[in-house]
Design a protein around this motif. Structure first.
Motif, PDB file in Angstrom:
ATOM      1  N   VAL A 196     100.044  51.227  56.892  1.00  0.00           N
ATOM      2  CA  VAL A 196      98.606  51.359  55.635  1.00  0.00           C
ATOM      3  C   VAL A 196      97.649  51.870  56.887  1.00  0.00           C
ATOM      4  CG1 VAL A 196      96.739  50.148  54.531  1.00  0.00           C
ATOM      5  CG2 VAL A 196      99.234  49.860  54.056  1.00  0.00           C
ATOM      6  N   LEU A 197      97.049  52.952  56.731  1.00  0.00           N
ATOM      7  CA  LEU A 197      95.778  53.286  57.776  1.00  0.00           C
ATOM      8  C   LEU A 197      94.505  53.423  56.850  1.00  0.00           C
ATOM      9  CD1 LEU A 197      97.676  56.736  58.705  1.00  0.00           C
ATOM     10  CD2 LEU A 197      97.767  54.591  59.841  1.00  0.00           C
ATOM     11  N   GLN A 198      93.625  52.815  57.618  1.00  0.00           N
ATOM     12  CA  GLN A 198      92.386  52.492  56.950  1.00  0.00           C
ATOM     13  C   GLN A 198      91.227  53.589  57.922  1.00  0.00           C
ATOM     14  OE1 GLN A 198      91.554  48.448  56.880  1.00  0.00           O
ATOM     15  NE2 GLN A 198      91.273  48.760  54.524  1.00  0.00           N
ATOM     16  N   ILE A 199      90.708  54.700  57.442  1.00  0.00           N
ATOM     17  CA  ILE A 199      89.728  55.339  58.029  1.00  0.00           C
ATOM     18  C   ILE A 199      88.206  54.706  57.602  1.00  0.00           C
ATOM     19  CG2 ILE A 199      88.945  57.543  58.405  1.00  0.00           C
ATOM     20  CD1 ILE A 199      91.608  58.730  57.949  1.00  0.00           C
ATOM     21  N   CYS A 200      87.555  54.781  58.482  1.00  0.00           N
ATOM     22  CA  CYS A 200      85.990  54.053  58.290  1.00  0.00           C
ATOM     23  C   CYS A 200      85.163  55.232  57.702  1.00  0.00           C
ATOM     24  CB  CYS A 200      85.596  53.530  59.317  1.00  0.00           C
ATOM     25  SG  CYS A 200      83.663  53.028  59.098  1.00  0.00           S
ATOM     26  N   ARG A 201      84.553  55.205  56.812  1.00  0.00           N
ATOM     27  CA  ARG A 201      83.801  56.301  56.140  1.00  0.00           C
ATOM     28  C   ARG A 201      82.367  56.105  56.185  1.00  0.00           C
ATOM     29  NH1 ARG A 201      84.038  57.866  50.569  1.00  0.00           N
ATOM     30  NH2 ARG A 201      83.359  59.772  51.486  1.00  0.00           N
ATOM     31  N   ALA A 202      82.091  54.879  57.039  1.00  0.00           N
ATOM     32  CA  ALA A 202      80.638  54.602  57.001  1.00  0.00           C
ATOM     33  C   ALA A 202      79.680  55.274  57.937  1.00  0.00           C
ATOM     34  CB  ALA A 202      80.547  53.096  56.862  1.00  0.00           C
ATOM     35  N   GLU A 203      78.300  55.036  57.853  1.00  0.00           N
ATOM     36  CA  GLU A 203      77.586  55.880  58.610  1.00  0.00           C
ATOM     37  C   GLU A 203      77.683  55.971  60.266  1.00  0.00           C
ATOM     38  OE1 GLU A 203      76.793  53.923  56.209  1.00  0.00           O
ATOM     39  OE2 GLU A 203      75.151  54.741  54.928  1.00  0.00           O
ATOM     40  N   SER A 204      77.815  54.929  61.020  1.00  0.00           N
ATOM     41  CA  SER A 204      78.232  55.155  62.365  1.00  0.00           C
ATOM     42  C   SER A 204      79.255  56.015  62.519  1.00  0.00           C
ATOM     43  CB  SER A 204      78.324  53.882  62.965  1.00  0.00           C
ATOM     44  OG  SER A 204      78.799  54.050  64.487  1.00  0.00           O
ATOM     45  N   CYS A 205      80.418  55.914  61.747  1.00  0.00           N
ATOM     46  CA  CYS A 205      81.571  56.879  62.103  1.00  0.00           C
ATOM     47  C   CYS A 205      81.296  58.295  61.596  1.00  0.00           C
ATOM     48  CB  CYS A 205      82.782  56.192  61.409  1.00  0.00           C
ATOM     49  SG  CYS A 205      83.190  54.800  62.307  1.00  0.00           S
ATOM     50  N   GLN A 206      80.209  58.468  60.528  1.00  0.00           N
ATOM     51  CA  GLN A 206      79.939  59.630  60.099  1.00  0.00           C
ATOM     52  C   GLN A 206      79.245  60.346  61.194  1.00  0.00           C
ATOM     53  OE1 GLN A 206      77.565  58.748  56.731  1.00  0.00           O
ATOM     54  NE2 GLN A 206      78.981  58.136  55.311  1.00  0.00           N
ATOM     55  N   ALA A 207      78.355  59.674  61.887  1.00  0.00           N
ATOM     56  CA  ALA A 207      77.539  60.168  63.021  1.00  0.00           C
ATOM     57  C   ALA A 207      78.228  60.932  64.305  1.00  0.00           C
ATOM     58  CB  ALA A 207      76.701  59.220  63.556  1.00  0.00           C
ATOM     59  N   MET A 208      79.619  60.326  64.078  1.00  0.00           N
ATOM     60  CA  MET A 208      80.707  60.627  65.157  1.00  0.00           C
ATOM     61  C   MET A 208      81.867  61.567  64.830  1.00  0.00           C
ATOM     62  SD  MET A 208      79.123  59.870  68.061  1.00  0.00           S
ATOM     63  CE  MET A 208      80.498  60.387  69.032  1.00  0.00           C
ATOM     64  N   GLY A 209      81.751  62.061  63.796  1.00  0.00           N
ATOM     65  CA  GLY A 209      82.458  63.019  63.158  1.00  0.00           C
ATOM     66  C   GLY A 209      83.822  62.488  62.222  1.00  0.00           C
ATOM     67  N   SER A 210      83.524  61.369  61.364  1.00  0.00           N
ATOM     68  CA  SER A 210      84.657  60.762  60.547  1.00  0.00           C
ATOM     69  C   SER A 210      84.857  61.709  59.404  1.00  0.00           C
ATOM     70  CB  SER A 210      84.270  59.253  60.064  1.00  0.00           C
ATOM     71  OG  SER A 210      83.056  59.407  59.372  1.00  0.00           O
ATOM     72  N   ARG A 211      84.000  62.468  59.211  1.00  0.00           N
ATOM     73  CA  ARG A 211      84.138  63.416  57.921  1.00  0.00           C
ATOM     74  C   ARG A 211      85.220  64.390  58.207  1.00  0.00           C
ATOM     75  NH1 ARG A 211      78.504  62.888  56.994  1.00  0.00           N
ATOM     76  NH2 ARG A 211      77.990  61.935  55.072  1.00  0.00           N
ATOM     77  N   THR A 212      85.286  64.742  59.602  1.00  0.00           N
ATOM     78  CA  THR A 212      86.199  65.629  59.990  1.00  0.00           C
ATOM     79  C   THR A 212      87.579  65.010  60.101  1.00  0.00           C
ATOM     80  OG1 THR A 212      84.707  66.816  61.408  1.00  0.00           O
ATOM     81  CG2 THR A 212      86.924  67.446  61.897  1.00  0.00           C
ATOM     82  N   LEU A 213      87.411  63.971  60.804  1.00  0.00           N
ATOM     83  CA  LEU A 213      88.851  63.013  60.771  1.00  0.00           C
ATOM     84  C   LEU A 213      89.307  62.704  59.547  1.00  0.00           C
ATOM     85  CD1 LEU A 213      90.625  61.169  62.589  1.00  0.00           C
ATOM     86  CD2 LEU A 213      89.130  59.241  62.027  1.00  0.00           C
ATOM     87  N   GLU A 214      88.763  62.513  58.325  1.00  0.00           N
ATOM     88  CA  GLU A 214      88.970  62.218  57.072  1.00  0.00           C
ATOM     89  C   GLU A 214      89.949  63.403  56.577  1.00  0.00           C
ATOM     90  OE1 GLU A 214      86.178  61.440  53.559  1.00  0.00           O
ATOM     91  OE2 GLU A 214      85.254  59.943  55.251  1.00  0.00           O
ATOM     92  N   SER A 215      89.277  64.350  56.662  1.00  0.00           N
ATOM     93  CA  SER A 215      90.118  65.808  56.318  1.00  0.00           C
ATOM     94  C   SER A 215      91.211  66.151  56.970  1.00  0.00           C
ATOM     95  CB  SER A 215      89.156  67.012  56.336  1.00  0.00           C
ATOM     96  OG  SER A 215      87.783  66.789  55.863  1.00  0.00           O
TER      97      SER A 215
END
Ligand SMILES: Cc1cc2nc3c(=O)[nH]c(=O)nc-3n(C[C@H](O)[C@H](O)[C@H](O)COP(=O)(O)O)c2cc1C
Ligand code: SF4
Ligand code: FES
Lengths: 517, 166
Positions: free
Chosen positions: B81-100
């Protein structure tokens, strides 16, 4: 041969950066080569850009090395660095002389990263349990008075005076009372509760025992979020150690008082950080917010009078009892007394924990401590106080860090989370996320929050598509007003803050063509 | 959906033992659900009437609780089970790209399991690891500074592990 103590943190973020494998490797080297070293697992100092941070104690000072990888460790060991700990070229100097740490006022975090968090003896030696010793000799009302006089306000977000809450519980007669620790730490960009529970759990335990003495409660619960598996492990061990040493259970410390603490886990619901939703959850139900009154202090857990406090609030209590309210009061400004552990997060070069008296500025946190953006690009927006906190542009960064000053600019300090974004941030997308998050985490009890947030996402999507921007922005702001005034709790009530601040300070991101860059 | 290879078979005696262990504590339902999910990987539908009976609650109440909490699930998950953090601090460091990137490379959306039963992808909102965003959690381990390349390495390591087991 004299043994040197070597410290390698056991803390979620330190381990995420390699502390666990480093400690394992060091353990092997010590065992195989019979090195005169004793490995201690501490919490983190919170200087996260230096983690994994190894410290060596030469009996007088602690010397810092970091960030350390296994090959560098092997190099140090080959050079027998313990023989002259400060002399190795890769040494960062004495840990306490590192400016980031030196320039803080570590009160609540005084022991975090310093001692072995699971050792009652180490805790005592570092000044722990002095507050409890004192409290055991005091009348309940005097303990409450001491907390009230300290000016301590809840560190979970709402900043309600802790002493007043305790007084209400003390004044409400009941066969059973509870002390509930809110360890849900759901706010993004925050991790001080986690660090404290991993690095100095005895302080929380001591704070809860004192709270029990203050109001006549013999049972405590810690409601810990499921997202913190290492914290859970460490807390469990710490509770067991405290029990073994007679600090928990029947007749604690040979007094006439009983006190027991049970750890319970959340299940991934942000709203369960709201105190009444948390009570529902502790009772095994859906985490729906309760209407007030009754206040939890009057009818809380299982309808009994309950103290509900955040981890940091409770962990601040032992020090206040030990050193006196006056000492604590001396820190801070205005009605914000004491210190707040700020948590630097997001796009910063030196992210980490900075405990400071209230009154400094956001700019100083971002620049002096944070050392600017990690990406090297200019910082543009900073969200303070978690997902319900406002986004602030540079023009607001000189606002003093105190509860009232932040409220005055439509922002909040909350739990002290600081999330920095560089100039690649798209603020209409951030506003959209705030609404999306509210829709996802709403407990569903009131319409403005449950339905309004979904409406908010749709409106922002239209604006981002360039459709009737002016009209839709007006509707969005109107919706924000409805949510703010028509919501039962701060979930729906505060979601408008980040949204409005995005519209107000970063309007360019809501203009045609801005959305999709 | 075919049973995934990594779900533990439902064992009623185990379930009853869990209920027995907690039923005398105040407000035990969440603890029971946690224990069941720890044991079985999810809370199977057929467990609900048993839990209801043991704890003296209605089935509707139990469904209500399971559906309220993001953490509890009624369907089996993949081996990892992989959980990817979608919250703000991670957004600030590129989590949206990581998610996709994660969704594309695994060929699944959030809340889905890869066809080979290896990976389930879940969103999470902050892991308290915001000093080294973006963050990912796999079982009880949290990872920091997870850019796309680091994510690929994590997946490669897990895949190698799985092959080793097979
Ligand atoms: C949506 C929402 C989420 C909250 N999350 C938390 C949390 O995770 N931790 C916390 O201590 N307080 C949280 N609070 C604040 C609590 O309701 C409550 O004020 C706090 O636990 C009281 O303790 P304190 O006075 O020591 O801060 C939240 C409030 C709201 C409205
Ligand atoms: S504002 Fe939202 S989260 Fe709060 S009680 Fe209303 S519906 Fe529930
Ligand atoms: S916001 Fe991602 S770990 Fe905190």
């Amino acid at each position: 041969m004299a043994q040197h103590k070597i410290f390698v943190p056991r803390d979620t973020t330190s381990c995420a950066l390699g502390a666990e494998s480093l400690a394992e490797r060091l353990g092997q080297l010590i065992a195989v080569d019979g090195l005169p070293l004793q490995l201690v697992r501490n919490g983190s100092r919170g200087l996260y850009w230096l983690e994994p941070l190894l410290e060596i104690d030469d009996g007088e000072s602690r010397w810092a090395y970091g960030p350390l990888c296994e090959s560098k460790l092997e190099e140090l060991v080959a050079a027998r660095f313990w023989e002259n700990p400060g002399a190795h070229p890769s040494c960062l100097g004495k840990t306490e002389d590192i400016p980031y740490l030196r320039d803080q006022q570590r009160i609540t975090f005084a022991r975090v990263g310093v001692i072995d968090p699971l050792s009652v003896a180490a805790y005592r030696e570092a000044g722990g349990f002095r507050g409890l010793d004192k409290a055991l000799t005091m009348q309940a009302a005097d303990i409450v008075a001491e907390i009230r006089d300290s000016g301590l306000r809840g560190r979970g977000g709402a900043a309600f005076p802790t002493g007043i809450k305790w007084q209400t519980v003390l004044d409400t007669p009941a066969p059973q009372k509870y002390v509930v620790c809110n360890a849900d730490e759901g706010d993004s960009g925050t991790y001080s509760d986690r660090m404290l529970m991993e690095g100095d759990p005895m302080a929380l335990i001591e704070g809860m025992i004192i709270a029990g003495l203050a109001v006549g409660a013999d049972r405590g619960y810690i409601y810990l979020r499921e997202e913190y598996p290492l914290t859970r492990l460490l807390l469990d061990e710490a509770l067991e150690a405290a029990r073994r040493e007679g600090y928990l259970g029947e007749r604690i410390c040979d007094s006439d008082h009983d006190f027991e603490i049970e750890l319970r886990l959340g299940a991934g619901a942000y709203i369960c950080g709201e105190e009444t939703a948390m009570l529902e959850s502790l009772e095994g139900k859906r985490g729906e917010v309760r209407a007030k009154p009754p206040l939890p202090a009057v009818a809380g857990l299982f309808a009994q009078p309950s103290i509900i406090n955040n981890v940091i609030s409770l962990a601040s209590v032992p020090g206040i009892l030990a050193d006196g309210a006056v000492e604590y009061q001396a820190y801070g400004v205005g009605r914000s007394r004491g210190t707040l552990p700020f948590q630097l997060a997001g796009n910063l070069r030196q992210a980490g924990l900075v405990e400071l008296a209230f009154g400094n500025t956001l700019r100083s946190l971002l620049e002096d401590f944070g050392a600017g953006s990690r990406s090297g690009r200019p910082l543009r927006a900073v969200q303070v106080g978690g997902p319900l906190g406002a986004y602030l542009p540079e023009s607001q960064w000189d606002t003093p860090l105190d509860y009232e000053a932040f409220q005055a600019i439509g922002a909040m300090l909350g739990h002290g989370g600081i999330v920095a974004f560089d100039d690649t941030v798209d603020m209409s997308l951030q506003a959209r996320f705030s609404m999306e998050f509210c829709a996802l985490e709403s407990c569903g009890k009131c319409t403005p929050c449950r339905i309004g947030s979904t409406r908010g996402v749709e409106l922002i999507d239209r604006i981002r598509d360039g459709r009737e921007i002016e009209q839709n922005t007006a509707l969005l702001l109107e919706l924000c007003d409805t949510m703010e005034h028509g919501s039962l709790c701060a979930m729906g009530g505060l979601t408008p803050y980040p949204v409005r601040s995005a519209v107000r300070y970063f309007s360019a991101d809501f203009e045609p063509g801005a959305g999709n860059t | 959906m075919a049973a995934l290879p990594h779900s533990t078979p439902y064992d009623e005696s185990q379930l009853l033992a869990i209920c027995e262990r907690f039923k005398h504590e105040p407000g035990p339902l969440l603890q029971v659900l946690h224990a069941v999910q720890d044991c079985l990987g999810h809370v199977p539908t057929e467990a609900v009437p048993r839990i209801a009976e043991a704890l003296n609650l209605s089935r509707a109440e139990i469904h209500g609780v399971i559906s309220f909490y993001h953490y509890f699930r009624q369907r089996p998950v993949g081996r990892h089970v992989l959980q990817i953090c979608r919250a703000e601090s991670c957004q600030a460091m590129g989590s949206r790209t990581l998610e996709s990137h994660a969704q594309e490379s695994l060929g699944i959306d959030f809340h889905e399991t890869s066809a080979d039963g290896q990976f389930t992808l879940l969103p999470v909102y902050c892991l308290g690891n915001c000093a080294c965003s973006p963050s990912v959690r796999i079982a009880d381990a949290t990872f920091g500074h997870v850019d796309c390349a680091a994510f690929d390495r994590l997946i490669a390591d897990l895949s190698a592990d799985s092959e080793g087991d097979a």
